[in-house]
Design a protein around this motif. Structure first.
Motif, PDB file in Angstrom:
ATOM      1  N   ALA A   1       0.835  -1.212   0.000  1.00 31.11           N
ATOM      2  CA  ALA A   1       0.000   0.000   0.000  1.00 31.11           C
ATOM      3  C   ALA A   1       0.865   1.256   0.000  1.00 31.11           C
ATOM      4  O   ALA A   1       0.550   2.244  -0.677  1.00 31.11           O
ATOM      5  N   LEU A   2       1.963   1.224   0.731  1.00 34.14           N
ATOM      6  CA  LEU A   2       2.875   2.371   0.759  1.00 34.14           C
ATOM      7  C   LEU A   2       3.522   2.596  -0.606  1.00 34.14           C
ATOM      8  O   LEU A   2       3.797   3.733  -1.009  1.00 34.14           O
ATOM      9  N   GLN A   3       3.755   1.496  -1.344  1.00 33.61           N
ATOM     10  CA  GLN A   3       4.403   1.599  -2.655  1.00 33.61           C
ATOM     11  C   GLN A   3       3.491   2.195  -3.716  1.00 33.61           C
ATOM     12  O   GLN A   3       3.949   2.526  -4.806  1.00 33.61           O
ATOM     13  N   GLU A   4       2.215   2.337  -3.400  1.00 33.21           N
ATOM     14  CA  GLU A   4       1.337   3.049  -4.326  1.00 33.21           C
ATOM     15  C   GLU A   4       1.672   4.540  -4.345  1.00 33.21           C
ATOM     16  O   GLU A   4       1.333   5.248  -5.291  1.00 33.21           O
ATOM     17  N   GLU A   5       2.345   5.011  -3.292  1.00 31.37           N
ATOM     18  CA  GLU A   5       2.735   6.416  -3.202  1.00 31.37           C
ATOM     19  C   GLU A   5       4.243   6.615  -3.343  1.00 31.37           C
ATOM     20  O   GLU A   5       4.683   7.649  -3.823  1.00 31.37           O
ATOM     21  N   TYR A   6       5.017   5.621  -2.909  1.00 30.88           N
ATOM     22  CA  TYR A   6       6.467   5.802  -2.830  1.00 30.88           C
ATOM     23  C   TYR A   6       7.214   4.628  -3.465  1.00 30.88           C
ATOM     24  O   TYR A   6       6.635   3.567  -3.712  1.00 30.88           O
ATOM     25  N   SER A   7       8.501   4.827  -3.679  1.00 30.96           N
ATOM     26  CA  SER A   7       9.348   3.737  -4.153  1.00 30.96           C
ATOM     27  C   SER A   7       9.463   2.687  -3.063  1.00 30.96           C
ATOM     28  O   SER A   7       9.137   2.940  -1.894  1.00 30.96           O
ATOM     29  N   GLN A   8       9.961   1.498  -3.429  1.00 34.54           N
ATOM     30  CA  GLN A   8      10.091   0.427  -2.439  1.00 34.54           C
ATOM     31  C   GLN A   8      11.002   0.845  -1.294  1.00 34.54           C
ATOM     32  O   GLN A   8      10.697   0.592  -0.121  1.00 34.54           O
ATOM     33  N   GLU A   9      12.109   1.514  -1.611  1.00 28.89           N
ATOM     34  CA  GLU A   9      13.050   1.928  -0.569  1.00 28.89           C
ATOM     35  C   GLU A   9      12.403   2.925   0.395  1.00 28.89           C
ATOM     36  O   GLU A   9      12.511   2.782   1.612  1.00 28.89           O
ATOM     37  N   VAL A  10      11.697   3.916  -0.144  1.00 28.02           N
ATOM     38  CA  VAL A  10      11.041   4.922   0.706  1.00 28.02           C
ATOM     39  C   VAL A  10       9.925   4.267   1.511  1.00 28.02           C
ATOM     40  O   VAL A  10       9.732   4.566   2.698  1.00 28.02           O
ATOM     41  N   ALA A  11       9.184   3.346   0.883  1.00 25.89           N
ATOM     42  CA  ALA A  11       8.095   2.654   1.578  1.00 25.89           C
ATOM     43  C   ALA A  11       8.625   1.854   2.762  1.00 25.89           C
ATOM     44  O   ALA A  11       8.057   1.886   3.865  1.00 25.89           O
ATOM     45  N   GLU A  12       9.726   1.133   2.562  1.00 23.64           N
ATOM     46  CA  GLU A  12      10.293   0.334   3.650  1.00 23.64           C
ATOM     47  C   GLU A  12      10.880   1.220   4.742  1.00 23.64           C
ATOM     48  O   GLU A  12      10.772   0.902   5.935  1.00 23.64           O
ATOM     49  N   ASP A  13      11.476   2.350   4.351  1.00 24.37           N
ATOM     50  CA  ASP A  13      11.997   3.296   5.343  1.00 24.37           C
ATOM     51  C   ASP A  13      10.857   3.877   6.187  1.00 24.37           C
ATOM     52  O   ASP A  13      10.989   4.040   7.409  1.00 24.37           O
ATOM     53  N   LEU A  14       9.733   4.200   5.524  1.00 24.66           N
ATOM     54  CA  LEU A  14       8.580   4.748   6.237  1.00 24.66           C
ATOM     55  C   LEU A  14       8.021   3.704   7.207  1.00 24.66           C
ATOM     56  O   LEU A  14       7.656   4.029   8.346  1.00 24.66           O
ATOM     57  N   PHE A  15       7.966   2.456   6.777  1.00 26.66           N
ATOM     58  CA  PHE A  15       7.496   1.370   7.639  1.00 26.66           C
ATOM     59  C   PHE A  15       8.382   1.261   8.885  1.00 26.66           C
ATOM     60  O   PHE A  15       7.871   1.185  10.014  1.00 26.66           O
ATOM     61  N   GLU A  16       9.706   1.271   8.683  1.00 28.29           N
ATOM     62  CA  GLU A  16      10.636   1.174   9.810  1.00 28.29           C
ATOM     63  C   GLU A  16      10.497   2.374  10.742  1.00 28.29           C
ATOM     64  O   GLU A  16      10.525   2.242  11.977  1.00 28.29           O
ATOM     65  N   ASN A  17      10.310   3.555  10.158  1.00 35.19           N
ATOM     66  CA  ASN A  17      10.157   4.771  10.954  1.00 35.19           C
ATOM     67  C   ASN A  17       8.878   4.715  11.795  1.00 35.19           C
ATOM     68  O   ASN A  17       8.866   5.090  12.972  1.00 35.19           O
TER      69      ASN A  17
END
Length: 403
Positions: free
Chosen positions: A323-339
């Motif tokens: 769901a996050l990757q619908e807005e962001y790249s995989q790297e940014v999505a995973e960083d946001l998840f970790e944050n």
């Protein structure tokens, strides 16, 4: 179980619950003391879950069983002089050849006048840890810091890996355990240093307290600090419901109650309303702190994802990241998840799924950043469930393991 210590972060003023975790830890202490081995005991959870308070209780349990409990920092794992200092041993370090950063050729421990040939930092640390017979509990709080850039220098990562793996695998030749506590990214930080599999029940995803334990803590506050010999059950029950059994909220509401009673003495219905208003203000302040460090747009994206998830229920890791990757790249999505994990916006449950840890935080996140969204067909009536996979309420209650 109730203890009088300092409040807020750190040891709990009044500690109740977590019996299963404490029993498991005590069993591990007994096992590894007998076998002269060790392991890693991980307590992982969102901010405000009571990790540090629980760690303090476990350290006391270890001391009662004859273990030497020592608090360490991340640099202790690669700095022999820091380890010796924390162990209370006088040291006279003599380094020949390369510097500490590149490796120690000679280690001299003045207290025993013992000279040992060492060829690496890891061997030095391990030799120091082996140099005693008494069981040793190393306590590393905020262990998620191991995963932060530059906390462990690149040239020291191999040494830290060797030390952690030897402790985790019980290869010290004596009883040495690591008690690690930290936020939601702690396990992945340890994994980067070779710690990937934990013994049964030695990996603890810490959630809310049971309702009974929550009431016990509130009762202690009202009696010992509020001066009430017989606290009204209505106050205890209502405050417990508002806290969602979350340790940080329990302290906030209980402190508000104690402050009210300090000036009014009598626990009235009007007084309870004032306490609840003040406690709610503290809740919102806590949620704002949790959200700090995540830019508003990303908070909105997270809120949109959880807007249709019923209170107390969870999502799969891959579904959240997708769901996050619908807005962001995989790297940014995973960083946001970790944050979001580190900020306590989401947490991991016992079954490996992820959800917003507190129902009131869930509501606030959606109301604040995804207004107009539907809450979904079902709302969980439970306060906080460690295993909330769309089962019936009664089944969920049976699955609660953080009592």
């Amino acid at each position: 179980m109730s203890s009088n210590f300092i409040s807020d972060r750190g040891p709990a003023e009044y500690f109740h619950g977590r019996k299963e975790i404490i029993d498991t830890f005590n069993s591990a202490l007994e096992l590894f003391q007998d076998k002269k081995k060790g392991t890693t005991f991980l307590i992982q959870g969102a901010p405000g879950a009571g990790k540090t308070a629980l760690i303090d209780v476990l350290a006391r349990e270890a001391s009662d069983q004859g273990w030497n409990s020592v608090h360490i920092g991340t640099n202790t794992l690669w700095k022999p002089d820091d380890l010796l200092h924390r162990l209370g041993k006088k040291t006279n370090m003599r380094v020949t050849g390369a510097s500490v950063e590149a490796g120690i050729d000679k280690y001299v421990k003045a207290s025993a006048a013992l000279s040992v040939d060492i060829f690496s930092v890891a061997q030095t640390i391990i030799k120091i840890l082996q140099d005693d017979k008494k069981p040793l509990l190393l306590i590393l709080d905020e262990a998620q810091a191991l995963g932060l850039p530059s906390v462990v220098p690149d040239e020291m990562k191999g040494a830290v890996t060797d030390v952690l793996k030897q402790i985790h695998n019980g290869d010290m030749g004596r009883s040495v355990m690591l008690l690690a506590g930290g936020l939601g990214t702690t396990e992945s930080a340890l994994r980067a240093f070779g710690i990937s599999r934990f013994m049964r029940k030695c990996r603890v995803p810490l959630g809310c307290l049971s309702h009974e334990s929550t009431c016990g803590v509130i009762r202690d506050f009202l009696i010992h600090k509020g001066g009430l010999s017989k606290p009204p059950l209505e106050w205890i029950k209502t405050i417990a419901e508002r806290t969602h059994c979350w340790p940080q909220h329990i302290i906030s509401y209980a402190d508000s109650a104690v402050n009210y009673l300090a000036s009014h003495r009598t626990p009235t219905d009007e007084g309870l309303d004032i306490v609840l208003q003040q406690g709610r203000a503290e809740q919102i302040g806590y949620y704002k702190v949790c959200a700090r460090g995540i830019v508003r747009k990303k908070r909105q994206v997270l809120a949109e994802i959880f807007a249709d998830v019923p209170l107390g229920e969870t999502m799969k890791f891959e579904d959240i990241v997708s769901a996050l990757q619908e807005e962001y790249s995989q790297e940014v999505a995973e960083d946001l998840f970790e944050n979001a994990l580190d900020r306590g916006i989401i947490d991991e449950r016992e079954d490996g799924d992820y959800g917003v840890p507190i129902p009131s935080l869930h509501r606030w996140l959606v109301d604040e950043y995804a207004k107009g969204k539907d809450w979904g067909v079902t709302k969980s009536p439970s306060n906080c469930l460690p295993n909330p996979i769309r089962h019936s309420y009664h089944h969920q209650q049976m699955m609660i393991s953080q009592k």
